[in-house]
Design a protein around this motif. Structure first.
Motif, PDB file in Angstrom:
ATOM      1  N   PRO A 188       0.825  -1.215   0.000  1.00 56.59           N
ATOM      2  CA  PRO A 188       0.000   0.000   0.000  1.00 56.59           C
ATOM      3  C   PRO A 188       0.855   1.258   0.000  1.00 56.59           C
ATOM      4  N   GLY A 189       0.259   2.359  -0.409  1.00 57.25           N
ATOM      5  CA  GLY A 189       0.952   3.633  -0.346  1.00 57.25           C
ATOM      6  C   GLY A 189       1.084   4.124   1.085  1.00 57.25           C
ATOM      7  N   GLU A 190       2.052   4.993   1.345  1.00 58.14           N
ATOM      8  CA  GLU A 190       2.262   5.516   2.690  1.00 58.14           C
ATOM      9  C   GLU A 190       1.073   6.334   3.176  1.00 58.14           C
ATOM     10  N   ASN A 191       0.328   6.920   2.255  1.00 61.09           N
ATOM     11  CA  ASN A 191      -0.800   7.777   2.634  1.00 61.09           C
ATOM     12  C   ASN A 191      -2.129   7.037   2.687  1.00 61.09           C
ATOM     13  N   GLY A 192      -2.089   5.723   2.567  1.00 59.02           N
ATOM     14  CA  GLY A 192      -3.313   4.943   2.677  1.00 59.02           C
ATOM     15  C   GLY A 192      -4.109   4.920   1.390  1.00 59.02           C
ATOM     16  N   LEU A 193      -5.360   4.528   1.507  1.00 61.16           N
ATOM     17  CA  LEU A 193      -6.249   4.424   0.352  1.00 61.16           C
ATOM     18  C   LEU A 193      -6.671   5.806  -0.129  1.00 61.16           C
ATOM     19  N   THR A 194      -6.831   5.960  -1.452  1.00 62.77           N
ATOM     20  CA  THR A 194      -7.163   7.283  -1.988  1.00 62.77           C
ATOM     21  C   THR A 194      -8.659   7.541  -2.060  1.00 62.77           C
ATOM     22  N   PHE A 195      -9.474   6.507  -2.220  1.00 59.56           N
ATOM     23  CA  PHE A 195     -10.927   6.648  -2.375  1.00 59.56           C
ATOM     24  C   PHE A 195     -11.264   7.657  -3.481  1.00 59.56           C
ATOM     25  N   THR A 196     -10.519   7.624  -4.566  1.00 59.85           N
ATOM     26  CA  THR A 196     -10.744   8.550  -5.675  1.00 59.85           C
ATOM     27  C   THR A 196     -12.061   8.209  -6.377  1.00 59.85           C
ATOM     28  N   PRO A 197     -12.926   9.202  -6.646  1.00 55.65           N
ATOM     29  CA  PRO A 197     -14.194   8.918  -7.332  1.00 55.65           C
ATOM     30  C   PRO A 197     -13.962   8.469  -8.771  1.00 55.65           C
ATOM     31  N   GLY A 198     -14.887   7.635  -9.260  1.00 52.62           N
ATOM     32  CA  GLY A 198     -14.819   7.217 -10.653  1.00 52.62           C
ATOM     33  C   GLY A 198     -15.805   6.113 -10.945  1.00 52.62           C
ATOM     34  N   ASP A 199     -16.120   5.920 -12.221  1.00 58.56           N
ATOM     35  CA  ASP A 199     -17.022   4.842 -12.607  1.00 58.56           C
ATOM     36  C   ASP A 199     -16.200   3.678 -13.155  1.00 58.56           C
ATOM     37  N   LEU A 200     -16.887   2.622 -13.563  1.00 56.08           N
ATOM     38  CA  LEU A 200     -16.161   1.408 -13.961  1.00 56.08           C
ATOM     39  C   LEU A 200     -15.310   1.630 -15.207  1.00 56.08           C
ATOM     40  N   VAL A 232      -7.960   5.950 -13.071  1.00 53.54           N
ATOM     41  CA  VAL A 232      -7.730   6.337 -11.677  1.00 53.54           C
ATOM     42  C   VAL A 232      -6.614   5.507 -11.060  1.00 53.54           C
ATOM     43  N   CYS A 233      -6.680   4.200 -11.246  1.00 58.01           N
ATOM     44  CA  CYS A 233      -5.758   3.286 -10.546  1.00 58.01           C
ATOM     45  C   CYS A 233      -4.520   2.996 -11.381  1.00 58.01           C
ATOM     46  N   ARG A 234      -3.816   4.064 -11.724  1.00 59.66           N
ATOM     47  CA  ARG A 234      -2.510   4.015 -12.386  1.00 59.66           C
ATOM     48  C   ARG A 234      -1.626   5.035 -11.661  1.00 59.66           C
ATOM     49  N   PRO A 235      -0.336   5.015 -11.876  1.00 60.55           N
ATOM     50  CA  PRO A 235       0.552   5.876 -11.105  1.00 60.55           C
ATOM     51  C   PRO A 235       0.302   7.375 -11.326  1.00 60.55           C
ATOM     52  N   GLN A 236       0.653   8.155 -10.324  1.00 58.67           N
ATOM     53  CA  GLN A 236       0.526   9.609 -10.419  1.00 58.67           C
ATOM     54  C   GLN A 236       1.374  10.168 -11.559  1.00 58.67           C
ATOM     55  N   SER A 237       2.468   9.486 -11.874  1.00 57.13           N
ATOM     56  CA  SER A 237       3.367   9.964 -12.925  1.00 57.13           C
ATOM     57  C   SER A 237       2.722   9.999 -14.302  1.00 57.13           C
ATOM     58  N   VAL A 238       1.627   9.246 -14.481  1.00 55.69           N
ATOM     59  CA  VAL A 238       0.909   9.254 -15.760  1.00 55.69           C
ATOM     60  C   VAL A 238      -0.514   9.754 -15.586  1.00 55.69           C
ATOM     61  N   GLY A 239      -0.774  10.454 -14.491  1.00 58.25           N
ATOM     62  CA  GLY A 239      -2.076  11.082 -14.301  1.00 58.25           C
ATOM     63  C   GLY A 239      -3.038  10.343 -13.403  1.00 58.25           C
ATOM     64  N   GLY A 240      -2.604   9.233 -12.806  1.00 56.38           N
ATOM     65  CA  GLY A 240      -3.485   8.481 -11.925  1.00 56.38           C
ATOM     66  C   GLY A 240      -3.392   8.931 -10.474  1.00 56.38           C
ATOM     67  N   ALA A 241      -3.945   8.106  -9.590  1.00 55.45           N
ATOM     68  CA  ALA A 241      -4.015   8.456  -8.171  1.00 55.45           C
ATOM     69  C   ALA A 241      -3.007   7.719  -7.305  1.00 55.45           C
ATOM     70  N   LEU A 242      -2.263   6.775  -7.877  1.00 57.60           N
ATOM     71  CA  LEU A 242      -1.452   5.868  -7.071  1.00 57.60           C
ATOM     72  C   LEU A 242      -0.049   6.397  -6.803  1.00 57.60           C
ATOM     73  N   VAL A 248      -2.665  -1.573  -3.778  1.00 56.58           N
ATOM     74  CA  VAL A 248      -4.108  -1.744  -3.624  1.00 56.58           C
ATOM     75  C   VAL A 248      -4.744  -0.372  -3.443  1.00 56.58           C
ATOM     76  N   ASP A 249      -6.017  -0.273  -3.820  1.00 53.72           N
ATOM     77  CA  ASP A 249      -6.728   0.989  -3.607  1.00 53.72           C
ATOM     78  C   ASP A 249      -8.228   0.736  -3.617  1.00 53.72           C
ATOM     79  N   VAL A 250      -8.972   1.737  -3.168  1.00 56.38           N
ATOM     80  CA  VAL A 250     -10.432   1.710  -3.187  1.00 56.38           C
ATOM     81  C   VAL A 250     -10.916   2.961  -3.897  1.00 56.38           C
ATOM     82  N   MET A 251     -11.856   2.782  -4.821  1.00 56.31           N
ATOM     83  CA  MET A 251     -12.465   3.901  -5.524  1.00 56.31           C
ATOM     84  C   MET A 251     -13.794   4.270  -4.872  1.00 56.31           C
ATOM     85  N   SER A 252     -14.086   5.558  -4.834  1.00 61.12           N
ATOM     86  CA  SER A 252     -15.358   6.009  -4.284  1.00 61.12           C
ATOM     87  C   SER A 252     -16.445   5.970  -5.351  1.00 61.12           C
ATOM     88  N   SER A 253     -17.603   5.505  -4.956  1.00 61.27           N
ATOM     89  CA  SER A 253     -18.761   5.504  -5.845  1.00 61.27           C
ATOM     90  C   SER A 253     -19.567   6.799  -5.702  1.00 61.27           C
TER      91      SER A 253
END
Length: 445
Positions: A238-250, A256-266, A272-277
């Motif tokens: 896991p990331g040091e800052n925990g889960l991001t709960f970034t909003p998004g659809d399927l 969303v669940c790709r590295p920050q270096s390419v525009g994602g949240a990770l 591992v991560d959890v997306m917000s509905s």
């Protein structure tokens, strides 16, 4: 042969898998609703300190009352025992024990007794797994029995997707699930929890719902516990800052669940991560990931990237990342997949492979010395996902051991509680032993 054929053979041979269920909550009740329809399986007994509640579960699923007996000693063909003492059930003639109490300390006690008795253990109580699962899995392996996450719950389903991805030759970028979340949820407590659930007013007032449990489902604790189970089983960090709960659809999972270096949240790949509905404005997202699970993989070459575009893979805009998504989980209705795999194949539907992630008690508000921590879903702390190495190095307190524990030192809101901040009860000796064994495994990661 497939599992169903193997089960039918066991039925024909008159040698069914004998199952004992500890805990008659929702998960256990759902399993009971299916158990009589499954060939080659027999529920020998159910143990619950509230025997009346257990019998109500049987009644709820249409199990004939005349088929129930009050002790293991009274068992006869076609009968199922309902007892208060879990140890009585563990000592009975069973092949598999299902631990579904939801209590992390009690769950460890039952798992240890089951392993020592040479029987397979299906760990529905994921809180126990997050606290000491790596040590329990090691003890089970040494004893020649299976310790498994429960199929039907999201962690086992996510681990299955990870296994699929790796077996197919992909590197796993992220594995996760969906959940309703807003930033203020970390401060949620049992007094305001029903403001954030869509239950009817009649149901809220009925007394059937547990406010602490439903608080843990929303304040991030349950999500952290489940993702710790996934990380430890799949070797993800896991990331040091925990889960991001970034909003998004399927369709946006891979974006969303790709590295920050390419525009994602990770923070990193292989996590591992959890997306917000829910949007950050508090609106439901159409086609959200609320009940589903997913794995995000990266294209291994240009040809694979082209395949991501040609098939319904939910790729990101670059075509380099894509998601496989399972839109549902059926909880206890799917549990027999774990039972059959363990008893017939000796295979776990997910089990810890090391200590990669931990869930630590983190202050919901400013806490003063002398205050009593009230555990998951309470007023004082929520569970935050952190790398296991960070947890051990910083001396953080697992949220599963933050029940009825007095603080020696003040802890500011948003800060994680440390072992040195609390007084630990000697009654937790067994859980502490397994926890120390788990922490020792972090050096092997």
């Amino acid at each position: 042969m497939n599992l169903h054929e193997l089960l039918r053979d066991r039925e024909t041979e008159g040698n069914p898998i004998r199952v004992g269920l500890i805990g008659s909550g929702r998960f256990g009740t759902m399993y009971l609703s299916q158990a009589r329809n499954i060939p080659g399986v027999r529920v020998v007994g159910v143990a619950d300190i509230n025997v009346a509640r257990a019998k109500e579960s049987f009644e709820r699923v249409g199990w004939p009352a005349e088929d129930l007996v009050d002790s293991v000693a009274d068992l006869a063909p076609g009968k199922t025992a309902v007892v208060a003492d879990a140890m009585e059930l563990i000592a009975a003639d069973v092949d598999v024990i299902v631990e579904a109490t939801g209590n992390p300390v009690v769950g460890i006690k039952h798992a240890l007794a089951t392993i020592e008795a040479g029987k397979h253990i299906m760990m529905v109580t994921v809180e126990s797994d997050a606290l000491a699962g790596p040590a329990l899995a090691k003890r089970a392996k040494d004893a020649g029995v299976v310790y498994a996450l429960a199929y039907g719950d999201q962690p086992a389903l996510i681990v299955e997707l990870v296994d699929w991805a790796r077996t197919s030759g992909f590197d796993v970028v992220c594995a996760g699930k969906g959940a309703k979340y807003l930033p203020g949820y970390h401060q949620m407590n049992p007094d305001n929890v029903w403001e954030h659930w869509e239950f009817s007013e009649e149901l809220k007032a009925s007394g059937q719902l547990n406010p602490n449990m439903h608080t843990s489902f929303r304040d991030g604790t349950k999500a952290a516990i489940e993702m710790a189970a996934v990380a430890n089983a799949a070797g993800l960090r896991p990331g040091e800052n925990g889960l991001t709960f970034t909003p998004g659809d399927l369709e946006e999972i891979a974006t969303v669940c790709r590295p920050q270096s390419v525009g994602g949240a990770l923070e990193l790949e292989g996590t591992v991560d959890v997306m917000s509905s829910y949007t950050r404005d508090g609106e439901w997202i159409p086609h959200n990931t609320q009940e589903g699970v997913f794995v995000v993989v990266k294209a291994t070459n240009d040809y694979v990237s082209e395949c991501f575009q040609e098939y319904p893979w939910h790729p990101d805009p670059t075509g380099q990342y894509a998601a496989l998504y399972r839109p549902y989980h059926y909880v206890g209705l799917e549990l027999n997949m774990s039972i059959a795999n363990a008893a017939l194949r000796g295979v776990a539907t997910g089990a810890p492979a090391g200590f990669y992630a931990d869930v630590v008690a983190t202050a919901k508000k400013d806490l003063a010395a002398g205050e009593l921590l009230d555990g998951e879903g309470g007023f004082a702390v929520y569970g935050k996902l952190v790398p296991a190495q960070t947890s051990v190095e910083q001396g953080y307190l697992p949220v599963a051991l933050a029940h009825h524990v007095p603080l020696k030192n003040p802890v500011a809101q948003g800060e994680s509680v440390k072992w040195s901040d609390v007084e630990i009860d000697d009654s937790l000796a067994q859980a502490l032993e397994l926890r120390r064994e788990t922490e020792a495994l972090v050096a092997k990661v």
